[in-house]
Write an enzyme that holds these catalytic residues in place. Structure first.
Site, PDB file in Angstrom:
ATOM      1  N   ASP A  42    -104.961 -22.793  61.619  1.00 22.65           N
ATOM      2  CA  ASP A  42    -103.914 -23.721  62.086  1.00 22.65           C
ATOM      3  C   ASP A  42    -103.202 -24.448  60.958  1.00 22.65           C
ATOM      4  O   ASP A  42    -102.611 -25.481  61.189  1.00 22.65           O
ATOM      5  CB  ASP A  42    -104.497 -24.708  63.100  1.00 22.65           C
ATOM      6  N   GLU A  43    -103.266 -23.900  59.744  1.00 27.48           N
ATOM      7  CA  GLU A  43    -102.582 -24.593  58.647  1.00 27.48           C
ATOM      8  C   GLU A  43    -102.015 -23.616  57.631  1.00 27.48           C
ATOM      9  O   GLU A  43    -102.513 -22.494  57.492  1.00 27.48           O
ATOM     10  CB  GLU A  43    -103.524 -25.576  57.956  1.00 27.48           C
ATOM     11  N   ASP A  91     -99.991 -28.560  59.488  1.00 24.93           N
ATOM     12  CA  ASP A  91    -101.296 -28.489  60.165  1.00 24.93           C
ATOM     13  C   ASP A  91    -101.095 -28.799  61.651  1.00 24.93           C
ATOM     14  O   ASP A  91    -100.532 -29.831  62.004  1.00 24.93           O
ATOM     15  CB  ASP A  91    -102.266 -29.496  59.532  1.00 24.93           C
TER      16      ASP A  91
HETATM   17  P1  TTP Z   1    -108.490 -28.843  62.181  1.00 23.77           P
HETATM   18  O1  TTP Z   1    -107.060 -28.714  61.746  1.00 23.77           O
HETATM   19  O2  TTP Z   1    -109.469 -29.417  61.219  1.00 23.77           O
HETATM   20  O3  TTP Z   1    -108.560 -29.748  63.492  1.00 23.77           O
HETATM   21  P2  TTP Z   1    -107.587 -29.857  64.718  1.00 23.77           P
HETATM   22  O4  TTP Z   1    -106.366 -29.038  64.537  1.00 23.77           O
HETATM   23  O5  TTP Z   1    -108.359 -29.574  65.957  1.00 23.77           O
HETATM   24  O6  TTP Z   1    -107.227 -31.400  64.757  1.00 23.77           O
HETATM   25  P3  TTP Z   1    -106.237 -32.213  63.816  1.00 23.77           P
HETATM   26  O7  TTP Z   1    -105.164 -32.707  64.741  1.00 23.77           O
HETATM   27  O8  TTP Z   1    -107.051 -33.310  63.252  1.00 23.77           O
HETATM   28  O9  TTP Z   1    -105.726 -31.259  62.782  1.00 23.77           O
HETATM   29  O10 TTP Z   1    -109.052 -27.460  62.654  1.00 23.77           O
HETATM   30  C1  TTP Z   1    -108.263 -26.475  63.303  1.00 23.77           C
HETATM   31  C2  TTP Z   1    -109.051 -25.770  64.385  1.00 23.77           C
HETATM   32  O11 TTP Z   1    -110.233 -25.187  63.839  1.00 23.77           O
HETATM   33  C3  TTP Z   1    -109.532 -26.696  65.485  1.00 23.77           C
HETATM   34  O12 TTP Z   1    -108.593 -26.846  66.538  1.00 23.77           O
HETATM   35  C4  TTP Z   1    -110.794 -26.059  65.955  1.00 23.77           C
HETATM   36  C5  TTP Z   1    -111.312 -25.303  64.759  1.00 23.77           C
HETATM   37  N1  TTP Z   1    -112.466 -26.054  64.181  1.00 23.77           N
HETATM   38  C6  TTP Z   1    -113.753 -25.703  64.558  1.00 23.77           C
HETATM   39  O13 TTP Z   1    -113.948 -24.772  65.346  1.00 23.77           O
HETATM   40  N2  TTP Z   1    -114.805 -26.423  64.043  1.00 23.77           N
HETATM   41  C7  TTP Z   1    -114.638 -27.471  63.171  1.00 23.77           C
HETATM   42  O14 TTP Z   1    -115.605 -28.110  62.739  1.00 23.77           O
HETATM   43  C8  TTP Z   1    -113.285 -27.824  62.793  1.00 23.77           C
HETATM   44  C9  TTP Z   1    -113.042 -28.970  61.847  1.00 23.77           C
HETATM   45  C10 TTP Z   1    -112.250 -27.086  63.311  1.00 23.77           C
HETATM   46 MG    MG Z   2    -105.283 -29.092  62.748  1.00 21.29          MG
END
Ligand code: TTP
Ligand code: MG
Length: 362
Positions: free
Chosen positions: A113-114, A15
């Site tokens: 992103d995962e 992730d």
């Molecule tokens: P996530 O992997 O949930 O968050 P992240 O990568 O920003 O942070 P983390 O380090 O905790 O993993 O989500 C991936 C992307 O998806 C994030 O960069 C932006 C988008 N996203 C949204 O647009 N709205 C949301 O509510 C969430 C949770 C994510």
């Molecule tokens: Mg993330």
């Protein structure tokens, strides 16, 4: 060697760390160290809409995904506020996924992103841990981005492990330590537990995985029906789902909240066109055509509706998407109400059909 045992499964969940914000930082190194918030325009605190994500410097101020942007501005008035650039993130995502794909025995993208990687050929957790370290370094070297990796005997454990030491963490949970790892986690860490289920579990006095494990099958079935079984298994770290290479991105969508509720049909139509254009760019970047098209609207007062159509054949044509979106939206315009938001999404995705471009066949 116990030759009769089935090969042990080793699964990675990768992730990206604060993905959109990290991409923005990479594009503009002068942002390094500053709180960066990606989302709607805060307009000095009166802006509408929400935070998509923010970097870890901004999280220190209590800013997080899905927080109203006005509240983010209150908490972090000196942050750098950026509008999302979805086509860019989608492009970067495509490159990261390609790199991960190449490293895996079996690969399953799970979001922008995962991803899950079946890494069973590593054989041992020791080797897997070394592989995870290399992979994390490769993502840093090739794309200048940080990710967290969870290593476990199945997808459930790997996913929770990737979140365990964010950002930049690697957490490997070997089979015999799964229960000890899961027990202190909140019950909400289980797959499929949303706010409603979490609330009901809390009412039953179940806040942690350990407590969930104390609940009987009968109780869980009574409260949650068939999902009760899944909860019972998950609490014990049981998850037989294979890493599934056929799992496609399920849908691609964009939505835009207006600065102020509007009944200007031309403006709403134009905004819808913009959504369609961005969705199509995302489709092309990721080599998808689509069969189901959906227009979503939110009227003033937050009432939300959508209309959907399914095409006979998948399309990637901007003209087809555009005209379908506009006809789907037409009945909404006839209501004479003010719009708060409009959005467009596509589903039933498939690889482009290069030999049969739809527009040449109609
Ligand atoms: P996530 O992997 O949930 O968050 P992240 O990568 O920003 O942070 P983390 O380090 O905790 O993993 O989500 C991936 C992307 O998806 C994030 O960069 C932006 C988008 N996203 C949204 O647009 N709205 C949301 O509510 C969430 C949770 C994510
Ligand atoms: Mg993330």
């Amino acid at each position: 060697m116990p030759g009769s045992h089935p090969a042990r499964r080793i699964v990675f969940h990768v992730d990206m760390d604060c993905f959109f914000a990290a991409v923005e930082e990479r594009q503009n190194p002068s942002l390094k160290g500053k709180p960066v918030i990606v989302g709607s325009d805060p307009k000095g605190g009166v802006g509408r809409g929400i935070v998509a994500t923010c970097n870890y410097a901004a999280r220190k101020f209590g800013v997080r995904s899905a927080l109203p942007i006005s509240m983010a501005f209150q908490r972090c008035p000196n942050g750098v506020y950026l509008r999302p650039r979805f086509p860019l993130y989608s492009q970067v995502s495509g490159r990261v996924m390609k790199l991960l794909h190449a490293a895996a025995d079996v690969f399953e993208p799970a979001g922008v992103d995962e991803a899950y990687l079946d890494m069973s050929s590593c054989g041992t957790f020791e080797t897997a841990l070394a592989r995870a370290t290399e992979l994390q370094a490769a993502v840093r070297r090739e794309e200048g981005l940080s990710c967290s990796i969870g290593v476990g005997p199945n997808k459930l454990v790997a996913k929770i492990a990737s979140d365990h030491r964010k950002p930049g963490g690697i957490t490997a949970v070997i089979d015999r330590r799964v229960q000890e790892f899961l027990d202190p986690k909140p019950a909400g860490a289980m797959r499929g537990v949303g706010p409603k289920t979490r609330e009901r579990l809390a009412e039953l006095g179940i806040e942690t995985v350990a407590a969930l494990r104390g609940a009987s099958k009968v109780l869980l079935a009574r409260e949650f029906g068939r999902f009760g079984d899944s909860l019972w298994n998950q609490a014990r770290g049981i998850d037989e789902r294979p890493v599934d290479p056929s799992r496609e991105t399920k849908s691609i969508g964009r939505e835009i909240t207006f600065d102020a509720d509007t009944d200007d049909v031309a403006e709403v139509r134009e905004t819808l066109k913009e959504c369609v254009k961005e969705v199509r760019e995302d489709m092309l970047d990721n080599e998808h055509w689509a069969r189901t098209l959906t227009v979503k609207v939110r009227f003033e007062g937050y009432e939300t509706h959508s209309r959907q159509t399914t095409l006979r054949l998948a399309t990637g044509s901007l003209a087809v998407l555009d005209s379908a979106a506009q006809s789907l939206a037409r009945p909404f315009f006839e209501e004479g109400r003010k719009f708060r938001l409009i959005g467009f999404s596509v589903g039933k995705l498939s690889p482009p059909e290069e030999l049969l471009p739809l527009e040449d066949n109609v």
